[in-house]
Design an enzyme around this catalytic site. Structure first.
Site, short mmCIF file in Angstrom:
data_model
loop_
_atom_site.label_atom_id
_atom_site.label_comp_id
_atom_site.label_asym_id
_atom_site.label_seq_id
_atom_site.Cartn_x
_atom_site.Cartn_y
_atom_site.Cartn_z
N SER A 20 -22.42 -7.60 28.65
CA SER A 20 -21.29 -6.70 28.42
C SER A 20 -20.03 -7.46 28.81
CB SER A 20 -21.44 -5.41 29.24
OG SER A 20 -21.72 -5.71 30.58
N GLU A 22 -15.90 -7.26 30.01
CA GLU A 22 -14.84 -6.42 30.57
C GLU A 22 -13.47 -6.98 30.20
OE1 GLU A 22 -15.38 -5.04 34.67
OE2 GLU A 22 -13.30 -5.60 35.04
N ASP A 114 -8.57 1.29 44.49
CA ASP A 114 -8.07 0.78 45.77
C ASP A 114 -6.95 1.67 46.28
OD1 ASP A 114 -9.72 -1.46 46.08
OD2 ASP A 114 -8.59 -2.50 44.51
N PHE A 224 -8.35 -13.39 43.81
CA PHE A 224 -9.12 -12.16 43.54
C PHE A 224 -10.24 -12.03 44.59
CE2 PHE A 224 -8.52 -12.69 38.64
CZ PHE A 224 -7.23 -12.18 38.74
N HIS A 274 -22.70 -8.99 33.18
CA HIS A 274 -21.41 -8.37 32.87
C HIS A 274 -20.34 -9.44 33.10
CE1 HIS A 274 -18.53 -5.03 32.55
NE2 HIS A 274 -17.86 -5.59 33.55
P1 FAD Z 1 -16.74 3.75 46.51
O1 FAD Z 1 -18.11 3.43 46.05
O2 FAD Z 1 -16.34 5.18 46.54
O3 FAD Z 1 -16.50 3.15 47.95
C1 FAD Z 1 -16.53 1.76 48.20
C2 FAD Z 1 -16.89 1.52 49.66
O4 FAD Z 1 -15.97 2.16 50.54
C3 FAD Z 1 -18.24 2.07 50.00
O5 FAD Z 1 -19.23 1.07 49.86
C4 FAD Z 1 -18.10 2.53 51.43
O6 FAD Z 1 -18.46 1.52 52.29
C5 FAD Z 1 -16.65 2.82 51.59
N1 FAD Z 1 -16.42 4.30 51.49
C6 FAD Z 1 -15.79 4.96 50.49
N2 FAD Z 1 -15.75 6.29 50.70
C7 FAD Z 1 -16.38 6.48 51.88
C8 FAD Z 1 -16.66 7.64 52.66
N3 FAD Z 1 -16.28 8.88 52.28
N4 FAD Z 1 -17.34 7.47 53.82
C9 FAD Z 1 -17.73 6.24 54.22
N5 FAD Z 1 -17.48 5.11 53.52
C10 FAD Z 1 -16.82 5.22 52.38
N6 FAD Z 1 -10.47 -0.91 40.42
C11 FAD Z 1 -9.53 -0.32 39.62
O7 FAD Z 1 -8.49 0.14 40.12
N7 FAD Z 1 -9.72 -0.24 38.26
C12 FAD Z 1 -10.83 -0.71 37.65
O8 FAD Z 1 -10.97 -0.62 36.43
C13 FAD Z 1 -11.84 -1.33 38.47
N8 FAD Z 1 -12.99 -1.80 37.92
C14 FAD Z 1 -13.96 -2.34 38.74
C15 FAD Z 1 -15.17 -2.76 38.15
C16 FAD Z 1 -16.17 -3.32 38.95
C17 FAD Z 1 -17.46 -3.75 38.30
C18 FAD Z 1 -15.96 -3.47 40.36
C19 FAD Z 1 -17.01 -4.12 41.22
C20 FAD Z 1 -14.77 -3.04 40.93
C21 FAD Z 1 -13.76 -2.46 40.15
N9 FAD Z 1 -12.57 -1.98 40.69
C22 FAD Z 1 -11.62 -1.41 39.88
C23 FAD Z 1 -12.30 -2.11 42.14
C24 FAD Z 1 -12.68 -0.84 42.93
O9 FAD Z 1 -11.89 0.25 42.54
C25 FAD Z 1 -12.48 -1.14 44.41
O10 FAD Z 1 -13.41 -2.08 44.85
C26 FAD Z 1 -12.42 0.06 45.34
O11 FAD Z 1 -11.93 -0.35 46.62
C27 FAD Z 1 -13.76 0.73 45.60
O12 FAD Z 1 -14.19 1.41 44.50
P2 FAD Z 1 -15.72 1.96 44.43
O13 FAD Z 1 -15.86 2.69 43.18
O14 FAD Z 1 -16.66 0.89 44.74
O15 FAD Z 1 -15.64 2.99 45.66
#
Ligand code: FAD
Length: 306
Positions: A20, A22, A114, A224, A274
């Site tokens: 895939s 991105e 973030d 990054f 990916h």
């Molecule tokens: P979550 O899974 O919700 O949390 C990440 C970590 O934070 C968890 O592992 C946990 O340790 C901690 N955490 C979060 N909430 C809690 C809670 N309530 N209690 C305890 N611990 C908690 N960012 C963008 O802005 N746009 C994008 O398009 C984008 N695409 C991405 C694609 C991929 C494949 C990856 C790997 C990252 C991408 N990101 C993107 C970055 C991502 O948004 C950041 O890494 C962000 O900080 C965490 O998102 P997440 O969905 O992993 O969060």
């Protein structure tokens, strides 16, 4: 002594390899042209899907939507739209989700996003918004039966106290309905395999797809990595040493580094990748070629002639 792992036959044929790609939504007309040249170049490789990122703080809401819509309109590719919880209420995010479903999008990459002040700041959910990625996945699945991918972090997320806590979050995202996890990029395959072992030991069975970032620009990618908690091994820096002003050699080295990485993964049975393309097709196309992928139209012609 352990025997060297046997190369899989699929490595030669490429039949079982899935990829895939991105992309990020372009800001200017020139960037849009570059993006579309890349999409057109990669399209014949028949990726499982192509995803379009969502800018920090939801800053690309319209551009992400427009890019996804154009992919649906003008290509045969299946788009996956990234979506985050940052700076938006549930109502606003739900509206985006419903719009995607109505448009014909069936796959969302669900992320928390973030903190608006950048990585390192404490994340505070928007009042009335989704609190994290697991909460968002639940919201998406309540609206429509989307295929939902989520992020995972072989070297741990910067906000996660331990890898086990990160895997707890991955479990929460799966319980909420995620069917695939895409990993943050990494450069040392052992890091990925160790993580995979821990994830499987915790009973997680969904595909964990390695995220691969080709290094067009070592300094940029190191930046990054620093932000995202991925480590940059010393040997990698050594390989790009002295090449800042030598683009031609840098690209050759980048292709060699990426090829070594993906082949090392294939050797251990990984069949799905990916690619973080950064909207450029050249290195990704070459790596896919090495993985045995060929343009679909060309393959069909060869088969017809046999
Ligand atoms: P979550 O899974 O919700 O949390 C990440 C970590 O934070 C968890 O592992 C946990 O340790 C901690 N955490 C979060 N909430 C809690 C809670 N309530 N209690 C305890 N611990 C908690 N960012 C963008 O802005 N746009 C994008 O398009 C984008 N695409 C991405 C694609 C991929 C494949 C990856 C790997 C990252 C991408 N990101 C993107 C970055 C991502 O948004 C950041 O890494 C962000 O900080 C965490 O998102 P997440 O969905 O992993 O969060």
């Amino acid at each position: 002594m352990l025997a060297a792992p046997e190369r899989k036959s699929r490595f030669l044929g490429g039949g079982d390899i899935d990829v895939s790609f991105e992309f990020f939504p372009p800001k200017t007309a020139a960037m849009e042209e570059t993006l579309w040249r890349s999409i057109r170049r990669l399209e014949p490789l028949d990726p499982r899907y192509v995803s379009v990122t969502y800018g920090a703080g939801g800053s690309t809401r319209e551009r992400t939507h427009a890019t996804v819509a154009r992919i649906l309109r003008e290509t045969k590719l299946k788009p996956a739209a990234h979506l985050t919880c940052v700076a938006a209420t549930r109502g606003e995010v739900d509206e985006v989700i419903r719009d995607y479903w109505d448009l014909g999008v069936r796959h969302i990459v669900a992320l928390r996003g973030d903190p608006p002040g950048g990585i390192g700041e404490r994340y505070v959910p928007t009042p009335g918004g989704y609190i994290n990625a697991a909460d968002l996945v639940k919201g998406i699945r309540a609206i429509a039966p989307f295929d939902v991918s989520v992020a995972c972090y072989p070297e741990n997320h910067p906000e996660s106290p331990t890898v086990d806590a990160e895997i707890d979050m991955l479990w929460a995202k799966i319980d909420a309905g995620a069917s695939t996890a895409i990993s943050q990029f990494f450069f040392d395959n052992e890091v990925f395999f160790r993580y995979l072992d821990r994830v499987r030991a915790r009973g997680i069975t969904i595909p964990i797809v390695p995220g691969i970032i080709p290094i067009h620009n070592f300094k940029q990618v190191s930046g990054f990595a620093l932000k995202s908690g991925a480590s940059v091994p010393e040997w990698l820096g050594h390989r790009f040493e002295g090449l800042d002003n030598d683009q031609e050699t840098r690209y050759l080295v980048a292709a060699a580094v990426a090829a070594e990485q993906v082949m090392g993964l294939v050797d251990q049975g990984i069949t799905e990748f990916h690619f973080y393309t950064l909207n450029r097709a050249d290195l990704v196309y070459a790596i896919c070629h090495l993985l045995g992928l060929r343009p679909a139209a060309a393959t069909a012609k060869v088969e017809a002639a046999q």
